[in-house]
Motif scaffolding. Structure first.
Motif, PDB file in Angstrom:
ATOM      1  N   ALA A 185       0.900  -1.377  -0.084  1.00 55.74           N
ATOM      2  CA  ALA A 185       0.100   0.053   0.085  1.00 55.74           C
ATOM      3  C   ALA A 185       0.796   1.118  -0.028  1.00 55.74           C
ATOM      4  N   TRP A 202      -3.743   9.493   8.874  1.00 55.81           N
ATOM      5  CA  TRP A 202      -3.149   8.982   7.647  1.00 55.81           C
ATOM      6  C   TRP A 202      -1.973   8.885   7.420  1.00 55.81           C
ATOM      7  N   ARG A 268      -8.349  12.294  -0.444  1.00 56.30           N
ATOM      8  CA  ARG A 268      -9.288  11.718  -1.293  1.00 56.30           C
ATOM      9  C   ARG A 268      -8.583  11.441  -2.676  1.00 56.30           C
ATOM     10  N   ILE A 271      -6.440   8.513  -2.579  1.00 55.39           N
ATOM     11  CA  ILE A 271      -7.232   7.063  -2.445  1.00 55.39           C
ATOM     12  C   ILE A 271      -7.390   7.060  -4.020  1.00 55.39           C
ATOM     13  N   PRO A 275      -2.786   2.642  -4.116  1.00 60.33           N
ATOM     14  CA  PRO A 275      -3.375   1.822  -3.455  1.00 60.33           C
ATOM     15  C   PRO A 275      -3.520   2.232  -1.864  1.00 60.33           C
ATOM     16  N   VAL A 276      -4.626   2.675  -1.348  1.00 60.42           N
ATOM     17  CA  VAL A 276      -4.741   2.970  -0.032  1.00 60.42           C
ATOM     18  C   VAL A 276      -5.994   2.084   0.494  1.00 60.42           C
ATOM     19  N   HIS A 277      -5.693   1.673   1.928  1.00 53.42           N
ATOM     20  CA  HIS A 277      -6.781   0.956   2.455  1.00 53.42           C
ATOM     21  C   HIS A 277      -7.135   1.533   3.828  1.00 53.42           C
ATOM     22  N   ARG A 310     -15.748  -3.564   0.395  1.00 53.53           N
ATOM     23  CA  ARG A 310     -16.515  -2.734   0.492  1.00 53.53           C
ATOM     24  C   ARG A 310     -17.938  -3.307   0.549  1.00 53.53           C
ATOM     25  N   ARG A 353     -16.045   5.968   6.181  1.00 50.79           N
ATOM     26  CA  ARG A 353     -16.232   5.283   4.652  1.00 50.79           C
ATOM     27  C   ARG A 353     -16.728   6.277   3.570  1.00 50.79           C
ATOM     28  N   TRP A 356     -14.074   8.912   2.770  1.00 47.18           N
ATOM     29  CA  TRP A 356     -12.964   8.438   2.222  1.00 47.18           C
ATOM     30  C   TRP A 356     -13.148   6.679   1.599  1.00 47.18           C
ATOM     31  N   THR A 358     -12.785   3.315   0.136  1.00 45.64           N
ATOM     32  CA  THR A 358     -11.544   2.650  -0.233  1.00 45.64           C
ATOM     33  C   THR A 358     -12.275   1.060  -0.776  1.00 45.64           C
ATOM     34  N   ASP A 359     -11.434   0.509  -1.446  1.00 44.22           N
ATOM     35  CA  ASP A 359     -12.151  -0.744  -1.673  1.00 44.22           C
ATOM     36  C   ASP A 359     -12.063  -1.982  -0.518  1.00 44.22           C
TER      37      ASP A 359
END
Length: 397
Positions: A185, A202, A268, A271, A275-277, A310, A353, A356, A358-359
């Motif tokens: 990530a 963050w 944002r 993301i 790749p950010v989780h 998600r 969520r 921001w 994310t998957d």
């Protein structure tokens, strides 16, 4: 902070597991580390044969986290690059009950907490840690009589707790969860949903990633402490009969606070392009994980380190929102003590969520206590190295 790093329905147990420093604690079918099987009780344990080259077992460390909702203790010994849990304790005390409206800790809440702290003291006496750190968070920070209560704890029980500031709390949570961040990530948003406050951090690795887990807070680009937690949200909106309209009002309330996050838009953008989780440490996310897995009872080794997509979070929240209060009380991953807090926690999670998206999110059944232990052990390792290899003075020095 914490509703917090644990599903409070699942008490910490002795001989819980070893926590590797980097690769994460492996779960069945996940991760790359290894979990040690629980040790037998002293009555069952066979004394090992003496060995001339047997390594010294090392010092014992302890961490105590007294939050708005829970009182938690963890006692451990360094092991490989992490530590092995020797003993633990967790109890829902609701110390911060009513603080959001009265500004003071209540007598009943203080008595419940005193009893829990007496049990923690007994465990500390038994294990005699070489180093320990005992912290108090939002309830004692916010309450007018918080410092006076901790003075009473010191006088009557003999435990000296420090009230940590919000930044320290966020950094300790990051340290405790760092080894669950995806190695590939570019960044992560860690959130710790507490009883009276919630912390966000963050982490941005685009300039490089710290090699040591204890140094992970150096990658914090921005952080925020929200003055909302599961207890304060439940006291403001109610947590028993939560209609879709009430839930949306909770989410909107939290979202108002998230707009103050420094670097909100830049996160944002990151993301959207890297790749950010998310990584969540709280009873809220561990409860959702238990429901998602269909567990008949909460099992930490199956929850800690679990990835949820998600759509899986969406579906599990939908199920939980439709669950009547009595079913929440009866559910083995929720229970009576948390049945009125889990939906307020979900509202905080949902606001994060939406802000921001994310998957995926990684679930952490760990947090402040682990962060304290890792910080103490890392500091001692650095000191040990500097003592073993002292800096040589130059000829002109």
């Amino acid at each position: 902070m914490t509703d917090s790093d644990r599903s409070a329905a699942a008490p910490s147990s002795a001989n819980d597991a070893a926590f590797p420093s980097r690769d994460g604690e492996s779960q069945p079918g996940r991760g790359s580390g290894a979990i040690d099987a629980p040790s037998p009780s002293p009555e069952q344990r066979t004394p090992p044969a003496p060995h001339p080259h047997r390594k010294h077992r090392g010092p014992v460390y302890a961490a105590l986290d007294l939050g708005t909702n829970n009182c938690r203790l963890l006692i451990a010994r360094p092991h490989d690059h992490g530590f092995r849990v020797l003993d633990g304790f967790t109890r829902i005390v609701r110390l911060g009950e009513g603080v959001s409206t009265s500004g003071r800790l209540g007598e009943a809440a203080m008595e419940r907490t005193m009893e829990a702290l007496r049990q923690c003291r007994n465990k500390l006496r038994e294990h005699q840690p070489a180093r320990m750190r005992l912290i108090a968070t939002e309830a004692c920070r916010a309450a007018e009589n918080g410092p006076a209560f901790l003075q009473r704890v010191s006088t009557e029980i003999g435990l000296d707790l420090e009230i940590v500031d919000r930044r320290t709390e966020a950094e300790l949570a990051v340290t405790g969860c760092a080894d669950l961040i995806d190695a590939n990530a570019a960044g992560a948003l860690m959130f710790d949903i507490g009883g009276g406050s919630s912390e966000l951090a963050w982490l941005d690795f685009r300039g490089g990633r710290p090699k040591s887990q204890g140094r992970m807070p150096a990658s914090i680009r921005s952080w925020q402490s929200l003055p909302v937690g599961v207890v304060s949200i439940a006291e403001k909106f109610g947590g028993i009969d939560v209609t879709p309209q009430v839930f949306e009002a909770m989410v909107a309330h939290v979202s108002d606070h998230l707009r103050q996050f420094r670097g909100r838009e830049k996160l944002r953008q990151m993301i959207a392009s890297h790749p950010v989780h998310l990584i969540g440490t709280s009873g809220t996310v561990t409860t959702l994980a238990g429901l998602h897995l269909g567990l008949e009872r909460y099992e930490r080794q199956k929850v800690d380190g679990l990835w949820m997509k998600r759509a899986e979070v969406d579906e599990t929240m939908k199920i939980l929102l439709a669950m009547p209060f009595d079913r929440r009380v009866a559910h083995p991953c929720i229970g009576r003590d948390r049945a009125d807090l889990v939906l307020p926690g979900c509202a905080i999670f949902e606001a994060i969520r939406r802000e921001w998206p994310t998957d995926r999110v990684r679930v952490a059944d760990r947090g402040l206590r682990e962060g304290i232990l890792i910080s103490l052990m890392d500091a001692d390792r650095v000191q040990s190295r500097s003592t073993r290899y002292p800096l040589r003075r130059s000829a002109n020095g």
